[in-house]
Design an enzyme around this catalytic site. Sequence first.
Site, short mmCIF file in Angstrom:
data_model
loop_
_atom_site.label_atom_id
_atom_site.label_comp_id
_atom_site.label_asym_id
_atom_site.label_seq_id
_atom_site.Cartn_x
_atom_site.Cartn_y
_atom_site.Cartn_z
N CYS A 140 0.84 -1.20 0.00
CA CYS A 140 0.00 0.00 0.00
C CYS A 140 0.87 1.25 0.00
CB CYS A 140 -0.91 0.00 1.23
SG CYS A 140 -2.01 1.43 1.30
N HIS B 198 -10.08 1.62 1.44
CA HIS B 198 -9.52 2.86 2.02
C HIS B 198 -10.63 3.84 2.40
CE1 HIS B 198 -5.19 2.49 1.90
NE2 HIS B 198 -5.19 2.17 0.63
N HIS C 32 -9.28 -2.82 -3.09
CA HIS C 32 -8.25 -2.24 -2.20
C HIS C 32 -8.53 -0.76 -1.97
CE1 HIS C 32 -3.93 -1.71 -0.78
NE2 HIS C 32 -4.27 -0.48 -1.09
N GLU C 33 -8.95 -0.07 -3.05
CA GLU C 33 -9.21 1.38 -2.92
C GLU C 33 -10.51 1.65 -2.17
OE1 GLU C 33 -5.67 1.62 -4.75
OE2 GLU C 33 -6.74 3.05 -3.49
C1 LIG Z 1 1.75 -0.21 -3.04
C2 LIG Z 1 2.25 -0.40 -4.46
C3 LIG Z 1 3.29 -1.50 -4.50
C4 LIG Z 1 2.87 0.91 -4.94
C5 LIG Z 1 1.09 -0.81 -5.37
N1 LIG Z 1 1.53 -0.97 -6.74
C6 LIG Z 1 1.39 -2.21 -7.25
O1 LIG Z 1 0.89 -3.13 -6.63
N2 LIG Z 1 1.88 -2.48 -8.48
C7 LIG Z 1 1.67 -1.80 -9.62
C8 LIG Z 1 2.17 -0.51 -9.80
C9 LIG Z 1 1.93 0.09 -11.02
F1 LIG Z 1 2.37 1.31 -11.23
C10 LIG Z 1 1.24 -0.54 -12.02
C11 LIG Z 1 0.74 -1.81 -11.76
F2 LIG Z 1 0.05 -2.41 -12.71
C12 LIG Z 1 0.97 -2.46 -10.59
C13 LIG Z 1 -0.07 0.18 -5.36
O2 LIG Z 1 0.02 1.17 -6.08
N3 LIG Z 1 -1.16 -0.10 -4.60
C14 LIG Z 1 -2.21 0.91 -4.59
C15 LIG Z 1 -2.47 1.47 -3.21
O3 LIG Z 1 -1.70 1.36 -2.27
N4 LIG Z 1 -3.61 2.11 -3.15
O4 LIG Z 1 -4.05 2.63 -1.98
C16 LIG Z 1 -1.38 -1.33 -3.83
C17 LIG Z 1 -1.92 -2.47 -4.73
C18 LIG Z 1 -2.08 -3.74 -3.88
C19 LIG Z 1 -3.21 -4.48 -4.49
C20 LIG Z 1 -3.96 -3.56 -5.39
C21 LIG Z 1 -3.30 -2.21 -5.33
ZN LIG Z 2 -3.49 1.35 -0.41
#
Ligand SMILES: CC(C)(C)[C@H](NC(=O)Nc1cc(F)cc(F)c1)C(=O)N(CC(=O)NO)CC1CCCC1
Ligand SMILES: [Zn+2]
Length: 188
Positions: free
Chosen positions: A116, A163, A159-160
């Site tokens: 996250c 939040h 996930h969003e």
């Molecule tokens: C926490 C982090 C590792 C930065 C995660 N990125 C991710 O999982 N990979 C990723 C990144 C990209 F740019 C394009 C892509 F297809 C994949 C993420 O953005 N999140 C979003 C977040 O924290 N929202 O509050 C966490 C992910 C965990 C499961 C779904 C979202």
């Molecule tokens: Zn998150």
Amino acid sequence: MITMKDFVPEKEPILREQARPVEFPINEELKETAVAMRQFLINSQDSETAEKYNLRPGVGVAAPQIGIDQQIFAVYLMDYDEEGNETEPLIDEIFVNPKIISHAVQKVALKEGEGCLSVPREVPGIVPRPKRVTVKYNDLEGNEKKIRLRDYEAVVVQHEIDHLKGILFYDHIDEKTPWEPDEDTTLI
Ligand SMILES: CC(C)(C)[C@H](NC(=O)Nc1cc(F)cc(F)c1)C(=O)N(CC(=O)NO)CC1CCCC1
Ligand SMILES: [Zn+2]
């Protein structure tokens, strides 16, 4: 421009609160913030910009993560071809007042677990979530939309939405058997 310093600390109370519904017509400032949240995701996925501003490559961001207690989040998820070049967006959307109106019984979980943008550390374990969801929401113009998602796209949006309900991904990890999927969970 949103950068990592705009993210509130993991222990900030706002991350554990129910966000408030957005009133329409949406006020200009909140609209600009939503657009800036989407731009943050685009910037974070551009290696040059991400390196220049030290951004974690984000795929989704919710308003409470930057201290705004409103039910709004952005997702920017590109599709890639076999050479790894971006083709077209799988999801490029700002979700206002989202609501999961139906979901499958079957679950999926990312086999490497989740992370996250608000949690600057690894938390081991899988996060089981419904494999398919139908989400009703408004776009920034106030139009009512409905979208059906499955697998990784469903994981990102859930996930969003978590939040906006004060839920963090590690709330779903079974600390006794963190890597053990139930019989109704498929690892993806
Ligand atoms: C926490 C982090 C590792 C930065 C995660 N990125 C991710 O999982 N990979 C990723 C990144 C990209 F740019 C394009 C892509 F297809 C994949 C993420 O953005 N999140 C979003 C977040 O924290 N929202 O509050 C966490 C992910 C965990 C499961 C779904 C979202
Ligand atoms: Zn998150």
